[in-house]
Design a protein around this motif. Structure first.
Motif, mmCIF file in Angstrom:
data_model
loop_
_atom_site.group_PDB
_atom_site.id
_atom_site.type_symbol
_atom_site.label_atom_id
_atom_site.label_comp_id
_atom_site.label_asym_id
_atom_site.label_seq_id
_atom_site.Cartn_x
_atom_site.Cartn_y
_atom_site.Cartn_z
ATOM 1 N N PHE A 291 0.837 -1.324 0.059
ATOM 2 C CA PHE A 291 0.031 -0.097 0.229
ATOM 3 C C PHE A 291 0.971 1.430 0.164
ATOM 4 O O PHE A 291 0.515 2.371 -0.783
ATOM 5 N N VAL A 292 2.087 1.219 0.854
ATOM 6 C CA VAL A 292 2.712 2.462 1.208
ATOM 7 C C VAL A 292 3.729 2.641 -0.248
ATOM 8 O O VAL A 292 3.587 3.857 -0.826
ATOM 9 N N LEU A 293 4.132 1.662 -0.820
ATOM 10 C CA LEU A 293 5.029 1.937 -2.025
ATOM 11 C C LEU A 293 4.187 2.385 -3.362
ATOM 12 O O LEU A 293 4.573 3.158 -4.047
ATOM 13 N N ALA A 294 3.049 1.677 -3.313
ATOM 14 C CA ALA A 294 1.925 2.059 -4.528
ATOM 15 C C ALA A 294 1.557 3.546 -4.122
ATOM 16 O O ALA A 294 1.392 4.185 -5.319
ATOM 17 N N ALA A 295 1.189 3.848 -2.945
ATOM 18 C CA ALA A 295 0.803 5.248 -2.698
ATOM 19 C C ALA A 295 1.852 6.221 -3.153
ATOM 20 O O ALA A 295 1.589 7.260 -3.858
ATOM 21 N N ILE A 296 3.114 5.787 -2.756
ATOM 22 C CA ILE A 296 4.319 6.885 -3.017
ATOM 23 C C ILE A 296 4.573 6.875 -4.556
ATOM 24 O O ILE A 296 4.524 8.062 -5.248
#
Length: 314
Positions: A291-296
């Motif tokens: 989630f974090v990597l995709a959002a960034i």
């Protein structure tokens, strides 16, 4: 700068990080996981480009195939390689059947409706697996590939052939799929359908056959991913079903178009997920990695697009 200077013992002590030696085994695990996430993400991208369907049941299909393989090997005494082949064919045929029954119905619907419909399939399969392979009995299940028992040393770290296969499959599927989409008639038809399905049909392209090939191919990749992840992670229906999130994140970073970016994103997600494991203060947050990597990544790509459009005066 050498990594030894970056992870200087004093810095490691202050930050509470494990030593570089502790991280090394997880690099190879992360690469293997990244490779499997990559082949899963590529399968989702190809299916989306051909049909417009974001297949959220990818993990559930692979999980059910892996459990069937386990059942055939441990309860029926079947040869493991034959069981794996049956698993892969089952996943391909299951996905093909779903696509042929619901593909035409969903063709004209919004993307969100299509995605929710496949999520419904994932929940149905999860319920069936819980019914057939209940966890209440405490029976231990695992798939152990023969390649787990051999490998080679990299420094002081043992690398198994299963880990190599996981990464190699990701690389091979990315390369072969790229060549397939670019140089074959069927691949060209899939790319054309991604641009405009109706115009492609009016040009004489057998749309239903192209869609069938995409559905079956996606199912086959789900079966391969299910077997590898059952060995690398765990043979658990819920775990394998929701590991699709990592593949989905990679596909989204690739904007559901670029298989190369999807591959690179999957490798990064696999590495970060694995390297967080030995850090005790962050281990409980591993599930947040995709989630974090995709959002960034999506925020960064959106910002670049806005800047580009601004410079063009749009």
């Amino acid at each position: 700068m050498p990594i030894g200077l970056v992870l200087h013992p004093l810095v490691v002590a202050v930050l509470g990080l494990p030593s570089w030696t502790d991280f090394q085994p997880f690099i190879y695990t992360g690469l293997a996981l990244g490779g499997v996430f990559a082949l899963s993400g590529v399968g989702m991208v190809v299916l989306f480009r051909a049909t417009g369907v974001l297949f959220l049941a990818f993990g559930a299909v692979g999980a059910m195939g892996a459990l069937i393989a386990w059942q055939l090997i441990n309860k029926s005494g079947m040869n493991q390689y034959l069981a794996y082949l049956i698993c892969i064919l089952f996943c391909g045929l299951l996905t093909l059947a779903y696509g042929m029954v619901f593909g035409s119905i969903l063709a004209a619907r919004e993307s969100l409706v299509k995605a929710v419909a496949t999520l419904g399939l994932a929940l149905i399969l999860l319920g069936v697996m819980d019914l057939l392979w209940t966890t209440s009995g405490g029976e231990s299940r695992a798939i152990t590939l023969a390649t787990d028992n051999s490998g080679f040393m990299v420094g002081m770290i043992q690398v198994t052939w299963t880990q190599v296969i996981g990464l190699a499959f990701g690389v091979a599927i990315t390369v072969v799929t790229g060549a397939f989409l670019r140089f074959t008639k069927l691949g060209t038809a899939m790319r054309a359908m991604a641009n405009d399905r109706e115009i492609t049909a009016t040009l004489g392209v057998p749309v239903r056959r192209v869609e069938a090939a995409a559905w079956f191919g996606c199912g086959v990749l789900a079966g391969v991913a299910g077997i590898l992840l059952a060995d690398l992670v765990a043979l658990d229906a819920t775990t394998l079903t929701f590991l699709v999130i990592s593949s989905l994140a990679a596909a989204l970073i690739g904007r559901l178009r670029s298989i190369v970016i999807t591959f690179l994103a999957a490798i990064v997600i696999g590495l970060v997920d694995a390297l967080i494991t030995p850090i005790q203060s962050l281990t409980n947050y591993r599930d947040m990695t995709p989630f974090v990597l995709a959002a960034i990544a999506l925020l960064f790509l959106s910002r670049r697009r806005v800047i580009s459009l601004t410079r063009q005066g749009i």
